[in-house]
Design a protein around this motif. Sequence first.
Motif, PDB file in Angstrom:
ATOM      1  N   GLN A  77       1.073  -1.075   0.348  1.00 44.51           N
ATOM      2  CA  GLN A  77       0.153  -0.400   0.117  1.00 44.51           C
ATOM      3  C   GLN A  77       0.775   1.492  -0.359  1.00 44.51           C
ATOM      4  OE1 GLN A  77      -3.666  -0.370   3.111  1.00 44.51           O
ATOM      5  NE2 GLN A  77      -2.450  -2.428   3.697  1.00 44.51           N
ATOM      6  N   ARG A  78       1.971   0.854  -0.135  1.00 48.52           N
ATOM      7  CA  ARG A  78       3.170   2.535  -0.558  1.00 48.52           C
ATOM      8  C   ARG A  78       2.535   3.641  -1.164  1.00 48.52           C
ATOM      9  NH1 ARG A  78       5.249  -1.962  -3.303  1.00 48.52           N
ATOM     10  NH2 ARG A  78       5.368  -1.478  -5.726  1.00 48.52           N
ATOM     11  N   CYS A  79       3.152   4.754  -0.668  1.00 46.86           N
ATOM     12  CA  CYS A  79       2.464   5.856  -1.736  1.00 46.86           C
ATOM     13  C   CYS A  79       3.055   5.690  -3.778  1.00 46.86           C
ATOM     14  CB  CYS A  79       3.132   7.616  -1.158  1.00 46.86           C
ATOM     15  SG  CYS A  79       5.014   6.949  -0.634  1.00 46.86           S
ATOM     16  N   GLU A  80       2.650   6.247  -3.865  1.00 50.16           N
ATOM     17  CA  GLU A  80       3.422   6.248  -5.502  1.00 50.16           C
ATOM     18  C   GLU A  80       4.554   6.671  -5.367  1.00 50.16           C
ATOM     19  OE1 GLU A  80       1.211   8.386  -8.574  1.00 50.16           O
ATOM     20  OE2 GLU A  80      -0.947   7.213  -7.583  1.00 50.16           O
ATOM     21  N   HIS A  81       4.821   7.761  -4.948  1.00 49.58           N
ATOM     22  CA  HIS A  81       6.442   8.512  -4.983  1.00 49.58           C
ATOM     23  C   HIS A  81       6.932   8.801  -3.140  1.00 49.58           C
ATOM     24  CE1 HIS A  81       6.350   9.863  -9.243  1.00 49.58           C
ATOM     25  NE2 HIS A  81       4.925   9.661  -9.453  1.00 49.58           N
ATOM     26  N   LEU A  82       7.958   8.183  -3.306  1.00 53.84           N
ATOM     27  CA  LEU A  82       9.145   8.458  -1.345  1.00 53.84           C
ATOM     28  C   LEU A  82      10.012   9.624  -1.613  1.00 53.84           C
ATOM     29  CD1 LEU A  82       9.360   8.246   1.302  1.00 53.84           C
ATOM     30  CD2 LEU A  82      11.130   5.947   0.476  1.00 53.84           C
ATOM     31  N   HIS A  83       9.568  10.535  -1.321  1.00 52.85           N
ATOM     32  CA  HIS A  83      11.168  11.759  -1.719  1.00 52.85           C
ATOM     33  C   HIS A  83      12.017  12.092  -0.241  1.00 52.85           C
ATOM     34  CE1 HIS A  83      12.236  16.545  -2.643  1.00 52.85           C
ATOM     35  NE2 HIS A  83      12.846  15.200  -2.800  1.00 52.85           N
ATOM     36  N   PHE A  84      12.805  11.980   0.053  1.00 58.59           N
ATOM     37  CA  PHE A  84      13.644  10.785   0.964  1.00 58.59           C
ATOM     38  C   PHE A  84      15.203  13.130   0.521  1.00 58.59           C
ATOM     39  CE2 PHE A  84      16.828   9.555   4.008  1.00 58.59           C
ATOM     40  CZ  PHE A  84      15.927   9.389   4.673  1.00 58.59           C
ATOM     41  N   VAL A  85      14.594  13.738   1.270  1.00 54.76           N
ATOM     42  CA  VAL A  85      15.241  14.770   1.599  1.00 54.76           C
ATOM     43  C   VAL A  85      16.629  14.988   3.072  1.00 54.76           C
ATOM     44  CG1 VAL A  85      15.855  17.156   1.862  1.00 54.76           C
ATOM     45  CG2 VAL A  85      13.897  15.737   0.227  1.00 54.76           C
ATOM     46  N   SER A  86      17.502  14.969   2.594  1.00 56.07           N
ATOM     47  CA  SER A  86      18.554  14.372   3.502  1.00 56.07           C
ATOM     48  C   SER A  86      20.062  15.598   3.473  1.00 56.07           C
ATOM     49  CB  SER A  86      19.376  13.132   3.165  1.00 56.07           C
ATOM     50  OG  SER A  86      19.711  13.015   4.476  1.00 56.07           O
ATOM     51  N   VAL A  87      20.401  16.235   4.476  1.00 56.92           N
ATOM     52  CA  VAL A  87      21.519  17.013   4.521  1.00 56.92           C
ATOM     53  C   VAL A  87      22.193  15.940   5.126  1.00 56.92           C
ATOM     54  CG1 VAL A  87      22.331  19.442   6.051  1.00 56.92           C
ATOM     55  CG2 VAL A  87      20.300  19.072   4.997  1.00 56.92           C
ATOM     56  N   GLU A  88      23.845  16.327   4.637  1.00 57.55           N
ATOM     57  CA  GLU A  88      24.864  16.050   4.906  1.00 57.55           C
ATOM     58  C   GLU A  88      26.169  16.939   4.515  1.00 57.55           C
ATOM     59  OE1 GLU A  88      26.043  13.086   6.926  1.00 57.55           O
ATOM     60  OE2 GLU A  88      27.568  14.578   6.492  1.00 57.55           O
ATOM     61  N   ALA A  89      26.939  17.155   5.400  1.00 59.71           N
ATOM     62  CA  ALA A  89      28.654  17.949   4.925  1.00 59.71           C
ATOM     63  C   ALA A  89      29.548  17.475   4.860  1.00 59.71           C
ATOM     64  CB  ALA A  89      28.626  19.110   6.282  1.00 59.71           C
ATOM     65  N   TYR A  90      29.247  16.086   5.342  1.00 57.39           N
ATOM     66  CA  TYR A  90      30.598  15.666   4.744  1.00 57.39           C
ATOM     67  C   TYR A  90      30.375  14.070   3.891  1.00 57.39           C
ATOM     68  CZ  TYR A  90      31.777  19.058   8.187  1.00 57.39           C
ATOM     69  OH  TYR A  90      31.861  19.811   9.492  1.00 57.39           O
ATOM     70  N   PRO A  91      29.772  14.128   2.969  1.00 55.52           N
ATOM     71  CA  PRO A  91      30.336  12.429   2.376  1.00 55.52           C
ATOM     72  C   PRO A  91      30.356  12.008   2.312  1.00 55.52           C
ATOM     73  CG  PRO A  91      29.218  14.298   0.512  1.00 55.52           C
ATOM     74  CD  PRO A  91      30.152  15.255   1.545  1.00 55.52           C
ATOM     75  N   ALA A 142      13.499   3.663  -8.815  1.00 55.41           N
ATOM     76  CA  ALA A 142      12.215   2.324  -8.804  1.00 55.41           C
ATOM     77  C   ALA A 142      12.192   3.527 -10.013  1.00 55.41           C
ATOM     78  CB  ALA A 142      12.019   2.822  -7.459  1.00 55.41           C
ATOM     79  N   GLN A 143      12.323   2.975 -11.121  1.00 51.45           N
ATOM     80  CA  GLN A 143      12.034   4.172 -11.950  1.00 51.45           C
ATOM     81  C   GLN A 143      11.011   5.385 -11.682  1.00 51.45           C
ATOM     82  OE1 GLN A 143      10.292   0.689 -11.432  1.00 51.45           O
ATOM     83  NE2 GLN A 143      12.524  -0.087 -12.754  1.00 51.45           N
ATOM     84  N   GLY A 144      11.939   6.035 -11.165  1.00 51.10           N
ATOM     85  CA  GLY A 144      11.474   7.450 -10.607  1.00 51.10           C
ATOM     86  C   GLY A 144      11.094   7.334  -9.338  1.00 51.10           C
ATOM     87  N   GLN A 145      10.462   6.409  -9.142  1.00 52.69           N
ATOM     88  CA  GLN A 145       9.373   6.322  -7.632  1.00 52.69           C
ATOM     89  C   GLN A 145       9.581   7.013  -6.952  1.00 52.69           C
ATOM     90  OE1 GLN A 145       7.460   2.693  -8.661  1.00 52.69           O
ATOM     91  NE2 GLN A 145       5.433   4.061  -7.849  1.00 52.69           N
ATOM     92  N   VAL A 146      11.202   6.812  -6.357  1.00 54.38           N
ATOM     93  CA  VAL A 146      11.939   6.999  -5.332  1.00 54.38           C
ATOM     94  C   VAL A 146      13.428   8.055  -5.937  1.00 54.38           C
ATOM     95  CG1 VAL A 146      13.709   5.963  -3.277  1.00 54.38           C
ATOM     96  CG2 VAL A 146      12.089   4.857  -4.174  1.00 54.38           C
ATOM     97  N   GLN A 147      13.082   9.429  -4.760  1.00 49.74           N
ATOM     98  CA  GLN A 147      14.308  10.429  -4.981  1.00 49.74           C
ATOM     99  C   GLN A 147      14.541  10.654  -3.912  1.00 49.74           C
ATOM    100  OE1 GLN A 147      12.418  13.786  -6.994  1.00 49.74           O
ATOM    101  NE2 GLN A 147      13.954  15.470  -6.121  1.00 49.74           N
ATOM    102  N   LEU A 148      16.063  10.193  -4.297  1.00 49.68           N
ATOM    103  CA  LEU A 148      17.015  10.750  -3.388  1.00 49.68           C
ATOM    104  C   LEU A 148      17.357  12.259  -3.733  1.00 49.68           C
ATOM    105  CD1 LEU A 148      18.928  11.230  -0.853  1.00 49.68           C
ATOM    106  CD2 LEU A 148      20.466   9.611  -1.869  1.00 49.68           C
TER     107      LEU A 148
END
Length: 241
Positions: A77-91, A142-148
């Motif tokens: 029952q997942r949502c269509e699009h999952l957008h994960f926004v993350s902040v990182e200073a030191y990758p 995931a064909q654009g359904q998951v955006q980081l």
Amino acid sequence: MNEAVVWLDDGSPHSPRFNDRYRSRTGGLAQAASVFLAGCGLPQRWRDRTQFTVLETGFGLGLNFLTTWAAWEGDAQRCEHLHFVSVEAYPVAATDIVRNAQAPTPASEADAQLSARVQVLAQELARAWQDLTPGIHTLRFAQGQVQLTLAVGDVQATLKSLACVADAVYLDGFSPVLNPEMWSSTTLQDVARLCRPGTTLASYSVALSVRDDLKQFGFSVKKCPGLPPKRHRLQAVYSPP
Ligand SMILES: C[S@@+](CC[C@H](N)C(=O)[O-])C[C@H]1O[C@@H](n2cnc3c(N)ncnc32)[C@H](O)[C@@H]1O
């Protein structure tokens, strides 16, 4: 240059810059699932939604992102699009992300399946991982359904420049004593600015200053039983007057 990660004898990743571990000694997967996902009411809260946005402070080794992605993928029952926004200073380097996903043996069959999936997704993330210069980087899966959306830069300046509306927030800096900027009043106020009524927030830290600031900026805050060895974890809902 990638951030240095030192692998300790017990298998846990350590940051020389902050003198702290990237994840709990008992395994990051359990922490991601119970502290962050369950703490934010996931997967239930994204069900039957078109889009759901998670905001995280501290991308680190990406385990919270990978666990969220794996849980989304496994949810009918997942949502269509999952957008994960993350902040990182030191990758960190992609190789450290992959190594970290190879967590200690999980306790249950369900955990073993989640862990196996997280390892596969870590390889996928590693393939997309580029030279992460300061600024905003968008990676799609995931064909654009998951955006980081990886915002590379210092948390305070970066949060001010973000324009997303978060449905869930993971606060995951290093310990507030060793990494105060990630938990400062300014940071938490900027997090609140990106929330809407009903946004859920989770953290492993229940430091009093963090709870007090969150309350001041409109969150109702609960201290819940934690995942050993931590006695508590934090759960909150943005509910401004
Ligand atoms: C505990 S780790 C995050 C673990 C991560 N969420 C995961 O799932 O692997 C904390 C992260 O916060 C980052 N960090 C610390 N201070 C920061 C700052 N001032 N601005 C942005 N990121 C910061 C560190 O580089 C580190 O990667």
